[in-house]
Enzyme design. Structure first.
Site: not given
Ligand code: E4P
Length: 214
Positions: A27, A82-84, A56
């Site tokens: 997402t 976790v998307k960074l 996310a």
């Protein structure tokens, strides 16, 4: 090759999941904005359907903000990744989260050195954006090839997640280039089983059989 769906639409996610070939979900803030739903709530709903990695994204641009948001997102479910962003602050947060046991997906990667750096920082996934490079007359697929070569040369374990996929030809090229994962819009997933000769062949089989046996 793993297949993720690139959407925040829960109906599309359920439908792709029902096909039995979905490995995960990505997402991003734009996809969530399109749905007009609360980000955390939707991530919870997605994680109830899909047990594989669900990316996310954080909205913060600074290290402390990324850490705070990332830790919150990671609490939503065990399969949250976790998307960074692939920035200096992002790589620093990637290293810190890896040390804490939080899996990360380094997004908005457009060149192989970003991929090299995030692999060194322990990223679980790196997301080169093919379509957006093609959009500006670069060769998105070339970046996939370069990252694959670098990772194989040095034995980095970070998975290459081909993102920003626009059509089925991108999918074929990603598979041939050795991308570990491709994240794909629902519209492309449905086209992956299409061929007009399959349809006309089926029609003929049924017509021939019915002609002979009524
Ligand atoms: C990946 O994780 C991104 O959400 C996505 O693939 C971006 O694709 P776009 O360039 O079509 O927005």
């Amino acid at each position: 090759m793993e297949l993720y769906i690139d959407t925040a639409n829960i109906d599309e996610i359920r439908e792709a999941h029902d096909m039995g070939v979905l490995d995960g979900v990505t997402t991003n803030p734009s996809l969530i904005a399109k749905e007009g739903v609360d980000y955390a709530k939707r991530l919870g709903e997605i994680c109830e359907v899909v047990k594989g990695p669900v990316s996310a994204e954080v909205l913060a641009l600074d290290f402390e903000g990324m850490m705070a948001e990332g830790r919150e997102r990671a609490k939503i479910a065990d399969n949250i990744v976790v998307k960074l962003p692939s920035t200096v602050a992002g790589v620093k947060a990637c290293k810190a989260m890896s040390d804490e046991g939080i899996r990360t997906n380094l997004t908005l990667c457009f060149q192989p050195l970003q991929a090299l750096m995030v692999a060194k920082a322990g990223a679980f996934l790196v997301s080169p954006f093919i379509g957006r490079l093609d959009d500006i007359a670069h060769d998105g697929m070339e970046v996939i090839h370069q990252i694959r070569t670098i990772y194989d040369t040095y034995g980095y374990q970070t998975k290459v997640l081909a993102a920003s996929i626009r059509h089925t030809k991108h999918m074929v090229e990603c598979a041939l280039a050795g991308a570990d994962v491709a994240t794909v819009p629902f519209s492309v997933i449905t086209k992956m089983m299409n061929h007009p000769l399959t349809d006309s062949g089926l029609e003929k089989f049924v017509a021939d059989y019915n002609k002979a046996f009524g």
